[in-house]
Write an enzyme that holds these catalytic residues in place. Structure first.
Site, short mmCIF file in Angstrom:
data_model
loop_
_atom_site.label_atom_id
_atom_site.label_comp_id
_atom_site.label_asym_id
_atom_site.label_seq_id
_atom_site.Cartn_x
_atom_site.Cartn_y
_atom_site.Cartn_z
N ASN A 14 52.53 -12.49 33.89
CA ASN A 14 53.65 -11.85 34.59
C ASN A 14 53.86 -12.47 35.96
OD1 ASN A 14 55.61 -9.65 34.40
ND2 ASN A 14 54.50 -8.73 36.10
N LYS A 19 49.08 -6.20 41.79
CA LYS A 19 48.49 -7.10 40.79
C LYS A 19 48.80 -8.57 41.04
CE LYS A 19 52.02 -5.75 37.35
NZ LYS A 19 52.60 -4.65 38.15
N HIS A 60 58.67 2.54 35.86
CA HIS A 60 59.36 2.25 34.60
C HIS A 60 59.59 3.51 33.76
CE1 HIS A 60 58.86 -1.99 35.43
NE2 HIS A 60 57.55 -1.83 35.52
#
Length: 448
Positions: free
Chosen positions: A139, A116, A184
């Protein structure tokens, strides 16, 4: 009063954003968060800003005074503080939601487990090259609320699953889902929870671009069959006839193509490997949606050098290639890197991996290592877990990056690639993935 939970870069940006508008209470469970000096300066200059460090515990009477709370991406929302906030019906939002409630201009938002940051940068470069005023962040780099100060026509944001969880008002003009693979898992109860957090972007966006080679994107497209969906693909079995960026084989050469029409011969690209082709196809899709002409798209994509710490060539010395892929902080990213630089004839990759696995399943990684790597050098918190997933395999364990690089040099033969692609987060040994990658480069420079 606004409660800022977590005093990293985005937390500080939120505190600064609300100064002079509403009283701010910034809290962090750490005694010395990275922005501690800036926060203390802020609270000394403004009487309506206060800071609490070392604990997330708040008295009920303080919670009852809150208008809303802004949670930083790195904060685990399973902490009892969030139960307390829910009890008193305090709204919890993200820094991205703060941005969304004020932004007036179009947003292009990108999410995915891997790639990303690269795609965010590619989209930014494409729009900028076409003469548009573009701001980039989220981010990636600058917190979104800081971008509101810029005179931008478009905002290009990288968004994590954590940022999307507490975001509801964002309506991107284009939402891009690159891929979804387990990551995660120390923060999510199930893979489905993580996957749904990523898919949320597609529900918020007005128009979407999806990777239909990825199961999450393909299944979403099959269910929705939406108008306003652009696709990109390498697998011929999933290609479609319209609104599709793909790799096409024409005149004995592979090309980045749009609707079957060749635009760029892949031999002209600086970036190599299927994972990078996917990233560039996503950028190509955005370029076509903005009616950027083929020559301008070609110019940007063929000149694109990639980002630091993402399959970055460090040096080629004595016919040995050294690659810094420190940004590979999950299993899927490392598998993509290994596949992207794999060799058909034999195993020529010496992989340096390990760190904080964030609760990941290392089984898929073990399979890829056995397929693509001649040696594996492990370090960090979860090195043993990776080794256990591999079973019988020629694995070495080291304590430091210096030892890893020295051992890799001893093992490498001409034609080999030494690749730092950890499949893990870095915080067990380094401040961040950039520090880890920089350490790798410094050790190489000292040794060669």
């Amino acid at each position: 009063m606004v409660l800022v939970i977590g005093c990293g870069k985005s937390g500080l940006a939120v505190a600064e954003h609300f100064v002079g508008k509403q009283p701010v209470l910034a809290i962090d469970s750490r005694d010395q968060p990275p922005t501690v000096n800036a926060l203390k300066k802020l609270s000394s200059e403004y009487t309506d800003v206060s800071v609490q460090l070392g604990s997330f515990n708040l008295a009920d009477d303080i919670v009852q005074k809150l208008d809303f709370a802004v949670v930083s991406p790195g904060v685990d929302t399973r902490h009892q503080l969030f139960t307390q906030l829910a009890k008193y019906r305090v709204e919890v939002i993200s820094e991205i939601e703060c941005f969304a409630r004020e932004v007036k201009d179009p947003v292009i938002a990108i999410t995915g487990s891997n790639g990303k940051s690269t795609v965010t940068d590619v989209v930014y470069q494409l729009l900028k090259s076409s003469g548009k005023r573009v701001a980039i962040g989220g981010n990636f780099g600058i917190p979104a609320v800081q971008l509101l100060q810029e005179n931008a026509e478009y905002y290009v944001l990288e968004l994590s699953s954590f940022q999307l969880e507490a975001t509801s008002s964002l309506r991107p003009e284009i939402g891009i889902l690159l891929n979804v693979s387990p990551d995660h898992m120390d923060r999510y109860e199930t893979y489905e929870d993580y996957r749904n957090a990523k898919l949320k972007l597609l529900e918020l966006a007005q128009e979407i671009i999806i990777n239909i080679d990825d199961d999450a994107g393909y299944e979403y497209k099959q269910k929705k069959a939406a108008v306003g969906v652009s696709r990109y693909s390498i697998q011929s079995s999933r290609k479609e006839s319209t609104h599709i960026a793909s790799i096409e084989r024409l005149n004995n050469a592979s090309h980045l193509s749009w609707n079957g029409r060749a635009i760029i011969n892949v031999s002209e690209l600086t970036l190599v490997g299927d994972h990078n082709y996917f990233n560039l196809l996503a950028g190509l899709s955005v370029g076509k949606l903005f009616d950027i002409n083929d020559q301008q798209i070609k110019k940007v994509l063929t000149n694109y050098q990639g980002l630091a710490h993402r399959c970055q060539l460090v040096i080629k010395h004595q016919d040995i290639v050294w690659v810094n892929d420190s940004k590979a902080t999950n299993v899927g990213a490392t598998i993509a890197a290994l596949q992207g630089i794999s060799f058909e004839d034999n195993q020529r990759i010496i992989l340096i991996a390990g760190g904080d696995g964030k609760g990941a399943d290392f089984g898929p990684l073990a399979k890829a290592i056995k397929q693509y790597c001649k040696n594996l050098i492990l370090m960090g918190k979860d090195a043993v877990k990776i080794a256990e997933a591999l079973g019988e395999y020629h694995t070495a364990h080291v304590d430091t990056m210096e030892q890893a690089v020295a051992l890799a040099k001893d093992l490498a033969q001409p034609g080999d690639w030494v690749v730092l692609s950890p499949a893990c987060a870095s915080m067990d040994m380094f401040e961040n993935f950039e520090a880890r990658g920089n350490s790798f480069v410094e050790c190489i420079e000292a040794l060669l």
